[in-house]
Design an enzyme around this catalytic site. Structure first.
Site, PDB file in Angstrom:
ATOM      1  CG  HIS A  36      -2.321   0.551   0.823  1.00  0.00           C
ATOM      2  ND1 HIS A  36      -3.477   0.238   1.505  1.00  0.00           N
ATOM      3  CD2 HIS A  36      -2.701   1.405  -0.158  1.00  0.00           C
ATOM      4  CE1 HIS A  36      -4.498   0.869   0.970  1.00  0.00           C
ATOM      5  NE2 HIS A  36      -4.054   1.594  -0.036  1.00  0.00           N
ATOM      6  CG  ASP A  59      -6.243  -0.982   4.457  1.00  0.00           C
ATOM      7  OD1 ASP A  59      -6.138  -2.045   5.086  1.00  0.00           O
ATOM      8  OD2 ASP A  59      -5.276  -0.391   3.938  1.00  0.00           O
ATOM      9  CG  HIS A 112      -4.298  -2.897   8.606  1.00  0.00           C
ATOM     10  ND1 HIS A 112      -4.452  -3.794   7.566  1.00  0.00           N
ATOM     11  CD2 HIS A 112      -3.985  -3.631   9.696  1.00  0.00           C
ATOM     12  CE1 HIS A 112      -4.229  -5.022   8.016  1.00  0.00           C
ATOM     13  NE2 HIS A 112      -3.943  -4.950   9.316  1.00  0.00           N
ATOM     14  CG  ASP A 121      -2.421   1.382   5.483  1.00  0.00           C
ATOM     15  OD1 ASP A 121      -2.125   0.518   6.335  1.00  0.00           O
ATOM     16  OD2 ASP A 121      -2.833   1.087   4.350  1.00  0.00           O
ATOM     17  CG  HIS A 125       2.653  -2.247   4.358  1.00  0.00           C
ATOM     18  ND1 HIS A 125       1.955  -3.397   4.072  1.00  0.00           N
ATOM     19  CD2 HIS A 125       3.079  -2.387   5.639  1.00  0.00           C
ATOM     20  CE1 HIS A 125       1.953  -4.193   5.128  1.00  0.00           C
ATOM     21  NE2 HIS A 125       2.626  -3.604   6.092  1.00  0.00           N
ATOM     22  CG  ASP A 176      -4.977  -3.457   1.888  1.00  0.00           C
ATOM     23  OD1 ASP A 176      -5.047  -4.696   1.772  1.00  0.00           O
ATOM     24  OD2 ASP A 176      -4.032  -2.878   2.452  1.00  0.00           O
ATOM     25  CG  ASP A 234      -5.603  -5.773   4.633  1.00  0.00           C
ATOM     26  OD1 ASP A 234      -6.422  -4.842   4.612  1.00  0.00           O
ATOM     27  OD2 ASP A 234      -4.403  -5.606   4.970  1.00  0.00           O
ATOM     28  CD  GLU A 263      -0.340  -4.397   1.258  1.00  0.00           C
ATOM     29  OE1 GLU A 263       0.169  -5.538   1.251  1.00  0.00           O
ATOM     30  OE2 GLU A 263       0.216  -3.396   1.750  1.00  0.00           O
TER      31      GLU A 263
END
Length: 298
Positions: A100, A122, A124, A126, A139, A225, A227, A270
């Site tokens: 990312h 995402d 997360h 980030d 990332h 992303d 994930d 990702e």
């Protein structure tokens, strides 16, 4: 019909698990170009940005994680933004990661110097900085740097100062935050829809609120992303977190953004084929890009 440009950024320097540099190939192998052309779009593939393999690099200093490769990441992001800036203004770029950290180049380049809203889908946020990050992996820092926090070499990639205003950022699907990120997100006033809000409010209400927030901005960048999705449907990611978006929730989100004709550029990042099962994650990302760019059930 739209003009769509595909650009790969095979980056795996911003994190610790190898294999995500093959993400662009996996997504292409999942028939991204053919899927978008079947929807009537005119698609051109610009190939890949040059990214050195980690074995060819010396660690820069003693910093932890991906901070050791900051200059190589910066160079790849600079090339990414320059390629995007040279595209005709009506083109919709689809940037394929890689980890990312590539978003520091893709968001700046796709903004064409205009004010840009960012939809960050995402698990997360980030939103770490080098000071708050437990791992030092870049990332986990791109959104913070885009908003002006962190190392000046990354903050100023596209010029002087932040590329994105925190009030123009929305996170969706978040379910794993570091303590330092929580403080920064609250301090900067970033809009965050965790999986709790997805469960309580539902995707339609969240999409409606995001569209209302972003409406009127000249550019809107969606950074997806893999994930963000539940690991049951997207196993090929380096940092899986249980309890993510379901297949239909993710498609509905893309379909509602498509109905609003909102998004002007897209990241798909990702995807790690080494950790995947029969390219399931790569194919799912292609399907989601199709929903965002006009594929309908009926």
């Amino acid at each position: 019909m739209r003009r769509v440009a595909i650009l790969g950024v095979p980056m795996d320097l911003g994190q610790g698990r190898r294999g995500v540099d093959m993400g662009p190939s996996a997504i292409r192998y999942g028939r991204l170009q053919e899927t978008l052309e079947a929807l009537g779009h005119r698609v051109e593939d610009y190939g890949d940005v040059r990214v050195p393999v980690v074995e060819s690099l010396r660690r820069q200093g003693q910093g932890p994680g991906g901070m050791a490769y900051l200059e190589a990441i910066r160079a790849a992001c600079l090339e990414t933004l320059e390629v995007l800036r040279q595209m005709p203004p009506e083109v919709l770029p689809v940037v394929l990661g890689g980890d990312h950290s590539i978003a520091m180049g893709s968001v700046v380049g796709a903004s064409r110097g205009e004010r840009v809203g960012v939809i960050w889908v995402d698990a997360h946020a980030d939103f770490n900085t080098p000071e708050t990050s437990p791992s030092g992996n870049i990332h986990g820092m791109p959104l913070a740097h885009l908003c002006g926090l962190g190392d000046a070499r990354l903050v100023n990639l596209g010029g002087q100062g932040p590329a994105v205003r925190p009030e123009d950022v929305v996170l969706i699907g978040v379910r794993s935050l570091d303590r330092g990120e929580v403080g920064l997100l609250r301090e900067r006033g970033v809009t965050v829809y965790t999986m709790k809000e997805v469960d309580v409010l539902g995707i339609p209400a969240i999409a409606q609120a995001v569209v209302a927030k972003m409406r009127g901005l000249p550019r809107v960048h969606l950074s997806l992303d893999a994930d963000a999705l539940d690991p049951e449907i997207a196993p090929g990611v380096g940092t899986p977190v249980p309890g993510g978006l379901t297949y239909r929730e993710a498609h509905l989100l893309m379909e509602l953004f498509s109905d609003a004709n909102l998004v002007t550029s897209l990241d798909l990042v990702e995807v790690n084929p080494i950790l995947d099962v029969a390219n399931r994650t790569g194919r799912t990302m292609v399907e989601l890009a199709g929903s965002l760019l006009g594929k309908r059930i009926f």
